[in-house]
Motif scaffolding. Sequence first.
Motif, PDB file in Angstrom:
ATOM      1  N   THR A  41       0.888  -1.233  -0.036  1.00 25.93           N
ATOM      2  CA  THR A  41      -0.002   0.030  -0.013  1.00 25.93           C
ATOM      3  C   THR A  41       0.797   1.056  -0.149  1.00 25.93           C
ATOM      4  N   ALA A  42       2.004   1.160   0.741  1.00 20.58           N
ATOM      5  CA  ALA A  42       2.869   2.457   0.911  1.00 20.58           C
ATOM      6  C   ALA A  42       3.503   2.564  -0.527  1.00 20.58           C
ATOM      7  N   THR A  43       3.717   1.580  -1.117  1.00 20.60           N
ATOM      8  CA  THR A  43       4.405   1.621  -2.599  1.00 20.60           C
ATOM      9  C   THR A  43       3.422   2.019  -3.664  1.00 20.60           C
TER      10      THR A  43
ATOM     11  N   VAL B 256       2.120   5.950  -3.254  1.00 16.58           N
ATOM     12  CA  VAL B 256       3.098   7.142  -3.271  1.00 16.58           C
ATOM     13  C   VAL B 256       2.211   8.165  -4.180  1.00 16.58           C
TER      14      VAL B 256
ATOM     15  N   TRP C 235       9.221   5.915  -3.201  1.00 13.82           N
ATOM     16  CA  TRP C 235       9.587   4.423  -2.817  1.00 13.82           C
ATOM     17  C   TRP C 235       8.893   4.031  -1.894  1.00 13.82           C
ATOM     18  N   GLY C 236       8.457   2.697  -1.668  1.00 18.28           N
ATOM     19  CA  GLY C 236       8.014   2.181  -0.551  1.00 18.28           C
ATOM     20  C   GLY C 236       9.238   1.101   0.163  1.00 18.28           C
TER      21      GLY C 236
ATOM     22  N   GLU D  52       8.401   2.762   5.456  1.00 14.81           N
ATOM     23  CA  GLU D  52       8.602   4.019   5.193  1.00 14.81           C
ATOM     24  C   GLU D  52       7.839   4.374   3.712  1.00 14.81           C
ATOM     25  N   GLN D  53       7.348   5.405   3.557  1.00 11.66           N
ATOM     26  CA  GLN D  53       6.892   5.869   2.221  1.00 11.66           C
ATOM     27  C   GLN D  53       7.543   7.188   1.819  1.00 11.66           C
TER      28      GLN D  53
ATOM     29  N   TYR E 267       9.133   9.975  -0.338  1.00  9.84           N
ATOM     30  CA  TYR E 267       9.053  10.931  -1.887  1.00  9.84           C
ATOM     31  C   TYR E 267      10.177  11.269  -2.379  1.00  9.84           C
TER      32      TYR E 267
END
Length: 202
Positions: A115-117, A120, A125-126, A140-141, A143
């Motif tokens: 979901t993080a990837t 964005v 990046w995830g 971490e998400q 930018y």
Amino acid sequence: MAEYTLPDMPYDYAALEPAITGEILELHHSKHHAAYVKGANDTLERLAEARDKGEFGGLVGLEKTFAFNLSGHVLHSIFWENLSPDGGDRPDGELAAAIDEHFGSFEAFAKQLTTATAGVQGSGWGILAWEPLGRRLVVEQVYDHHGNVGMNTTPLLVFDAWEHAYYLQYRNVRPDYVEKLWSLVNWSDVTRRFSTATSTKA
Ligand code: MN
């Protein structure tokens, strides 16, 4: 003398087909990654010039440009090694136990990183990272290459969500590309990074 150099790929450009085409991988490594390496080196030179002249009027921009390019170089260097034609499945041993401890289950972790990837906004990046102060795994998400990062974290598994990573093949359907990334994950590389990170003091 250049401080940073473009690393060789650990496999052929076509090795990750059909999940990622050779065309994408060649452009991604030889053009995009190479540009970050050049950008980091060029910015270091401009910083040296600024010091020589004692002229720091452009320093804010140079520092931002250096962070962007250096982080791009670092993340792509990890990304190539995180993937393998023989990848996929899931980790075992201490990394698997740590994922269970800090995320509840592998499934919950995978859903969070996916979901993080996929989510964005724009380019980023995830990332699965080790956070040494709390001694825990975090997702971490990020930018661009350097925004939204907790200071001090060590990336272990990085998923490139920039359009250049998938658009020629997956068009606008980023979630399908992220799904395929899981089938390429080189868990022995991730485990090696985890072991190194956890044995280092914060
Ligand atoms: Mn990229």
